[in-house]
Design a protein around this motif. Structure first.
Motif, PDB file in Angstrom:
ATOM      1  N   GLU A  54      37.462  70.935 -44.740  1.00 10.63           N
ATOM      2  CA  GLU A  54      37.461  72.275 -44.142  1.00 10.63           C
ATOM      3  C   GLU A  54      37.336  73.349 -45.221  1.00 10.63           C
ATOM      4  N   LYS A  57      33.828  74.407 -46.548  1.00 15.50           N
ATOM      5  CA  LYS A  57      33.012  75.344 -45.770  1.00 15.50           C
ATOM      6  C   LYS A  57      33.113  76.756 -46.332  1.00 15.50           C
ATOM      7  N   GLU A 271      41.822  79.589 -49.318  1.00 20.02           N
ATOM      8  CA  GLU A 271      41.035  78.623 -48.544  1.00 20.02           C
ATOM      9  C   GLU A 271      41.906  77.508 -47.982  1.00 20.02           C
ATOM     10  N   LYS A 274      43.532  79.009 -44.934  1.00 14.28           N
ATOM     11  CA  LYS A 274      42.497  79.140 -43.897  1.00 14.28           C
ATOM     12  C   LYS A 274      42.238  77.776 -43.244  1.00 14.28           C
ATOM     13  N   ALA A 275      42.159  76.724 -44.065  1.00 24.48           N
ATOM     14  CA  ALA A 275      41.913  75.383 -43.539  1.00 24.48           C
ATOM     15  C   ALA A 275      43.049  74.927 -42.629  1.00 24.48           C
ATOM     16  N   GLN A 277      44.711  76.595 -40.660  1.00 20.23           N
ATOM     17  CA  GLN A 277      44.648  77.264 -39.355  1.00 20.23           C
ATOM     18  C   GLN A 277      43.612  76.632 -38.433  1.00 20.23           C
ATOM     19  N   ALA A 278      42.749  75.778 -38.987  1.00 23.34           N
ATOM     20  CA  ALA A 278      41.709  75.144 -38.172  1.00 23.34           C
ATOM     21  C   ALA A 278      42.337  74.147 -37.211  1.00 23.34           C
ATOM     22  N   PRO A 279      42.053  74.250 -35.911  1.00 22.44           N
ATOM     23  CA  PRO A 279      42.672  73.348 -34.928  1.00 22.44           C
ATOM     24  C   PRO A 279      42.484  71.868 -35.255  1.00 22.44           C
ATOM     25  N   VAL A 281      42.167  70.443 -38.154  1.00 23.96           N
ATOM     26  CA  VAL A 281      43.014  70.070 -39.284  1.00 23.96           C
ATOM     27  C   VAL A 281      44.463  69.938 -38.834  1.00 23.96           C
ATOM     28  N   ARG A 282      44.938  70.910 -38.076  1.00 26.27           N
ATOM     29  CA  ARG A 282      46.325  70.880 -37.604  1.00 26.27           C
ATOM     30  C   ARG A 282      46.578  69.650 -36.730  1.00 26.27           C
TER      31      ARG A 282
END
Length: 323
Positions: A54, A57, A271, A274-275, A277-279, A281-282
């Motif tokens: 993630e 990106k 970063e 930010k990663a 927070q990605a659904p 990843v969580r």
């Protein structure tokens, strides 16, 4: 004379720092390598890959994750501590990083000061687990049985000096009870020993036991974290079962070599958050038993230092031989 020497020294320091500062301005312009100290395909490897994929990106460069196994993760830690501090070499550190600092007499690096912390990534508890047919219905019953028997109750772990082992020794100290540690070679071996009746209880991460719990073969007595684990909200904590102050969670996070320029650290930190927070990843971190949680570099530094201090005390109190 001394004034001139000081000016020369200052000039040399600035000259050495200038290349790294220049790198920070154009960072990153090539792939970033992440070392982790455990088996490829394991939890640490998976955490590094899901988060870095993630992050790539936003950074515009790929990450390469390399497993450098052996000596409880200390080989990978040593590699990163000695690497050029330019942001292109990172360590996916786990709770074992602080444990190793407490357990090993001679390391090639300093556990805290030789690293620039970036951010924590995830925290996850351990579970105290018995067979489904165990007479212990809760932690209080197991502790009562241990107090009633001079030999105590035995428990298995992934090995001497593992975080699992030290979690057991901390329970001994906190609950004022005797527990006999039986070390195995990894989580799979300890789970097999429990299923086979070799030991009455083990301490293990959720990923190692969850399938057998769902299948009705094993049963969890407690979670070691300060709060109940989100995936088993019905399972009480050790504290809730009469052991005040007990809190053991492992963690994972990114570290860079000490001296990495702050602009580079700040970019990696931003970063990482930010990663997290990605659904996707969580969700993946939760599937591995963890809770996505970032931190500032300073918060992570303080946490690792506190963990090192705590585990050093546990190792000394339990007279665990230094490696």
């Amino acid at each position: 004379m001394w004034h001139r020497r000081l000016l020369v020294a200052a000039g040399l320091a600035l000259a050495c720092a200038a290349p790294l500062h220049g790198l920070a301005q154009g960072y990153p312009d090539k792939p970033i390598k992440i070392y982790q100290g455990f088996a490829a395909g394991g939890n640490a490897d998976a955490i590094a890959r899901v988060v870095s994929t993630e992050m790539a990106k936003g950074l515009g460069q790929p990450f390469v994750v390399e497993a450098q196994t052996g000596a409880g993760g200390t080989i990978a830690s040593g590699t990163v501590a000695r690497a050029r501090p330019d942001g292109y070499t990172l360590l996916l550190a786990t709770g074992g990083h602080a444990v190793a600092g407490a357990l090993y007499n001679k390391l090639s690096y300093q556990t805290v000061s030789d690293f620039q912390m970036v951010s924590t990534i995830t925290y996850f508890p351990f579970l105290l687990v018995v067979r489904a047919d165990s007479p212990y219905r809760g932690l209080a019953e197991m502790l009562a049985a241990a107090r009633a028997d001079a030999r105590g109750v035995s428990y298995g772990s992934a090995g001497i000096g593992s975080t699992h082992h030290l979690a057991g020794e901390l329970l001994v100290k906190s609950a004022n009870v005797e527990l006999l540690h039986i070390p195995y070679r990894g989580d799979a071996a300890s789970v097999a020993a429990l299923l086979g009746g070799e030991v009455p209880m083990i301490i293990a991460p959720p990923t190692a036991v969850l399938a057998n719990i769902k299948a009705g073969k094993l049963r969890a007595l407690a979670t070691t974290g300060a709060q109940r684990w989100s995936q088993m909200p019905e399972l009480p904590t050790v504290v809730e079962q009469g052991v005040p102050g007990y809190d053991v969670r492992s963690w994972a996070g990114f570290m860079a070599p000490a001296g990495t320029p702050r602009p580079v650290v700040d970019r990696l930190h931003a970063e990482t958050l930010k990663a997290l927070q990605a659904p996707a990843v969580r969700t993946r971190l939760e599937e591995m038993g963890g809770e996505a949680r970032g931190s500032t570099p300073e918060e992570m530094t303080a946490m690792v230092a506190a963990e090192l201090k705590r585990w050093t005390a546990v190792v000394n109190d339990a007279h665990i031989p230094k490696q």
